[in-house]
Design a protein around this motif. Structure first.
Motif, PDB file in Angstrom:
ATOM      1  N   LEU A 140       0.830  -1.202   0.000  1.00 48.77           N
ATOM      2  CA  LEU A 140       0.000   0.000   0.000  1.00 48.77           C
ATOM      3  C   LEU A 140       0.866   1.254   0.000  1.00 48.77           C
ATOM      4  N   PRO A 141       0.356   2.365  -0.496  1.00 51.05           N
ATOM      5  CA  PRO A 141       1.105   3.623  -0.403  1.00 51.05           C
ATOM      6  C   PRO A 141       1.447   3.937   1.046  1.00 51.05           C
ATOM      7  N   GLY A 142       2.693   4.287   1.283  1.00 48.57           N
ATOM      8  CA  GLY A 142       3.118   4.610   2.636  1.00 48.57           C
ATOM      9  C   GLY A 142       3.565   3.418   3.462  1.00 48.57           C
ATOM     10  N   SER A 143       3.478   2.217   2.896  1.00 49.58           N
ATOM     11  CA  SER A 143       3.907   1.032   3.641  1.00 49.58           C
ATOM     12  C   SER A 143       5.429   0.998   3.763  1.00 49.58           C
ATOM     13  N   VAL A 144       5.919   0.255   4.761  1.00 52.37           N
ATOM     14  CA  VAL A 144       7.349   0.155   5.041  1.00 52.37           C
ATOM     15  C   VAL A 144       7.882  -1.141   4.438  1.00 52.37           C
ATOM     16  N   PRO A 145       8.981  -1.094   3.696  1.00 56.20           N
ATOM     17  CA  PRO A 145       9.535  -2.335   3.147  1.00 56.20           C
ATOM     18  C   PRO A 145       9.839  -3.326   4.263  1.00 56.20           C
ATOM     19  N   ILE A 146       9.333  -4.535   4.153  1.00 54.94           N
ATOM     20  CA  ILE A 146       9.514  -5.513   5.218  1.00 54.94           C
ATOM     21  C   ILE A 146      10.970  -5.899   5.387  1.00 54.94           C
ATOM     22  N   GLU A 147      11.766  -5.706   4.326  1.00 53.31           N
ATOM     23  CA  GLU A 147      13.176  -6.069   4.392  1.00 53.31           C
ATOM     24  C   GLU A 147      13.944  -5.201   5.389  1.00 53.31           C
ATOM     25  N   THR A 148      13.459  -3.995   5.650  1.00 58.30           N
ATOM     26  CA  THR A 148      14.147  -3.086   6.571  1.00 58.30           C
ATOM     27  C   THR A 148      13.273  -2.693   7.763  1.00 58.30           C
ATOM     28  N   ALA A 149      12.053  -3.197   7.818  1.00 63.14           N
ATOM     29  CA  ALA A 149      11.122  -2.806   8.880  1.00 63.14           C
ATOM     30  C   ALA A 149      11.526  -3.407  10.223  1.00 63.14           C
ATOM     31  N   ASP A 150      11.263  -2.660  11.269  1.00 63.17           N
ATOM     32  CA  ASP A 150      11.497  -3.144  12.629  1.00 63.17           C
ATOM     33  C   ASP A 150      10.200  -3.807  13.104  1.00 63.17           C
ATOM     34  N   ILE A 151      10.002  -5.049  12.694  1.00 64.59           N
ATOM     35  CA  ILE A 151       8.772  -5.770  13.018  1.00 64.59           C
ATOM     36  C   ILE A 151       8.741  -6.053  14.523  1.00 64.59           C
ATOM     37  N   PRO A 152       7.676  -5.682  15.216  1.00 63.46           N
ATOM     38  CA  PRO A 152       7.606  -5.939  16.658  1.00 63.46           C
ATOM     39  C   PRO A 152       7.667  -7.431  16.959  1.00 63.46           C
ATOM     40  N   ARG A 153       8.264  -7.772  18.088  1.00 62.33           N
ATOM     41  CA  ARG A 153       8.336  -9.177  18.487  1.00 62.33           C
ATOM     42  C   ARG A 153       6.949  -9.712  18.829  1.00 62.33           C
ATOM     43  N   ARG A 154       6.188  -8.969  19.615  1.00 60.70           N
ATOM     44  CA  ARG A 154       4.831  -9.368  19.990  1.00 60.70           C
ATOM     45  C   ARG A 154       3.881  -8.764  18.964  1.00 60.70           C
ATOM     46  N   ALA A 155       3.610  -9.515  17.914  1.00 60.40           N
ATOM     47  CA  ALA A 155       2.820  -8.985  16.811  1.00 60.40           C
ATOM     48  C   ALA A 155       1.910 -10.048  16.234  1.00 60.40           C
ATOM     49  N   VAL A 156       0.861  -9.587  15.567  1.00 59.29           N
ATOM     50  CA  VAL A 156       0.036 -10.462  14.745  1.00 59.29           C
ATOM     51  C   VAL A 156       0.112  -9.911  13.328  1.00 59.29           C
ATOM     52  N   LEU A 157       0.615 -10.725  12.419  1.00 54.49           N
ATOM     53  CA  LEU A 157       0.782 -10.332  11.016  1.00 54.49           C
ATOM     54  C   LEU A 157      -0.523 -10.616  10.289  1.00 54.49           C
ATOM     55  N   VAL A 158      -1.088  -9.591   9.673  1.00 49.35           N
ATOM     56  CA  VAL A 158      -2.420  -9.709   9.073  1.00 49.35           C
ATOM     57  C   VAL A 158      -2.342  -9.626   7.557  1.00 49.35           C
ATOM     58  N   PHE A 159      -3.053 -10.540   6.892  1.00 45.30           N
ATOM     59  CA  PHE A 159      -3.093 -10.593   5.436  1.00 45.30           C
ATOM     60  C   PHE A 159      -4.536 -10.435   4.971  1.00 45.30           C
ATOM     61  N   GLY A 160      -4.717  -9.738   3.857  1.00 43.49           N
ATOM     62  CA  GLY A 160      -6.049  -9.499   3.337  1.00 43.49           C
ATOM     63  C   GLY A 160      -6.480 -10.554   2.337  1.00 43.49           C
ATOM     64  N   GLN A 161      -7.656 -10.325   1.785  1.00 44.70           N
ATOM     65  CA  GLN A 161      -8.197 -11.222   0.762  1.00 44.70           C
ATOM     66  C   GLN A 161      -7.376 -11.136  -0.515  1.00 44.70           C
ATOM     67  N   GLU A 162      -7.356 -12.228  -1.262  1.00 43.07           N
ATOM     68  CA  GLU A 162      -6.754 -12.197  -2.581  1.00 43.07           C
ATOM     69  C   GLU A 162      -7.481 -11.169  -3.443  1.00 43.07           C
ATOM     70  N   GLY A 163      -6.738 -10.270  -4.055  1.00 46.00           N
ATOM     71  CA  GLY A 163      -7.339  -9.225  -4.894  1.00 46.00           C
ATOM     72  C   GLY A 163      -7.413  -7.899  -4.172  1.00 46.00           C
ATOM     73  N   PRO A 164      -8.415  -7.701  -3.311  1.00 42.39           N
ATOM     74  CA  PRO A 164      -8.551  -6.397  -2.643  1.00 42.39           C
ATOM     75  C   PRO A 164      -7.516  -6.140  -1.555  1.00 42.39           C
ATOM     76  N   GLY A 165      -6.878  -7.181  -1.047  1.00 44.00           N
ATOM     77  CA  GLY A 165      -5.890  -6.975   0.012  1.00 44.00           C
ATOM     78  C   GLY A 165      -6.561  -6.645   1.335  1.00 44.00           C
TER      79      GLY A 165
END
Length: 210
Positions: A140-165
C-alpha cells in the motif's frame, strides 16, 4: 491416543511399522507403531501421537501470530496455516467467515492452533487483550519495506483477501503496514506466498538476529 494418518498420503512417505520391541513413552501412538507412520512430519515426531506433537510444539512456539481476512472463502488460507506451522507461529486467526478450505493446509491444521473472529472489532479486541501489535502485510502507499522494517516481536501479522488486500477496517487499526519488495511486472503476489515471506522475515529478525 489416536492416529491421524491421512489416506491421501503417498505410501512411500514416512516409515513402516516399528520393528522389534516397542519403545516406551506416553508420547508414542500404538496405532502408528503397529501400522507405520506416513504423516508429513519431521523425523523427531515419527510414531508420536498428535496430542504429544502439539504439546511439544506448544513448548517452543514463537511470539507472533498470523491472521487472514476471510470474506469470500479465500483459497490461500490453507497455505497460510501450513506456513504458520512451518515457522511455528503461536496461532492462526481467521477473520470473517468461519469456513475455509483446509486442503491447502496439508493436515497441518491438526498441529496448529486456529481461531475464528467474526468481525474485525472482535479480532482487534483479542489482539489488544494479548498485548499484540497489529501489523498489516500489503503493498500500500506509505507502507514500510519488510526487508528493513522493525517488526515488533509481539505482533500479529495480518493478510487481506486475494485481490482487494487488507480491508479498510483492518488498515485503520494497524500500527504499521509492511510491503514486500517486488521487481517484476505483476502488481502483487498471493497471500499464501506473502505469508511465508512475512513469517520468515519475523524469524530472521527475532530468532537469528539476537
Amino acid at each position: 491416543m489416536t492416529s491421524d494418518s491421512d489416506s491421501s498420503d503417498r505410501l512411500d512417505v514416512g516409515v513402516g511399522p516399528w520393528e522389534g520391541p516397542w519403545p516406551e513413552g506416553d508420547h508414542y501412538d500404538p496405532d502408528l507403531l503397529r501400522e507405520g507412520d506416513r504423516r508429513n512430519v519431521v523425523d523427531r515426531y515419527r510414531y508420536w501421537s498428535r496430542e504429544a506433537v502439539v504439546a511439544d510444539l506448544d513448548e517452543r512456539r514463537h511470539d507472533f501470530h498470523v491472521a487472514i481476512e476471510n470474506w469470500q472463502h479465500d483459497f490461500n488460507i490453507g497455505t497460510v496455516v501450513r506456513n504458520a506451522n512451518a515457522f511455528l507461529a503461536e496461532g492462526v486467526h481467521i477473520v470473517g467467515k468461519r469456513r475455509w478450505n483446509r486442503r491447502g493446509a496439508m493436515v497441518t491444521d491438526r498441529y496448529q492452533h486456529v481461531s475464528h473472529h467474526g468481525t474485525v472489532e472482535d479480532f482487534v479486541a483479542w489482539a489488544k487483550g494479548e498485548g499484540l501489535e497489529v501489523v498489516g502485510i500489503d503493498n500500500l502507499p506509505g507502507s514500510v519495506p519488510i526487508e528493513t522494517a522493525d517488526i515488533p516481536r509481539r505482533a500479529v501479522l495480518v493478510f487481506g483477501q486475494e485481490g482487494p488486500g487488507l480491508s479498510a477496517e483492518v488498515r485503520e487499526v494497524c500500527s504499521m503496514v509492511c510491503s514486500i519488495s517486488q521487481f517484476g511486472s505483476t502488481r502483487s503476489i498471493n497471500a499464501g506466498v506473502a505469508s511465508g515471506i512475512a513469517m520468515h522475515s519475523w524469524i530472521r529478525r527475532h530468532v537469528f538476529n539476537t
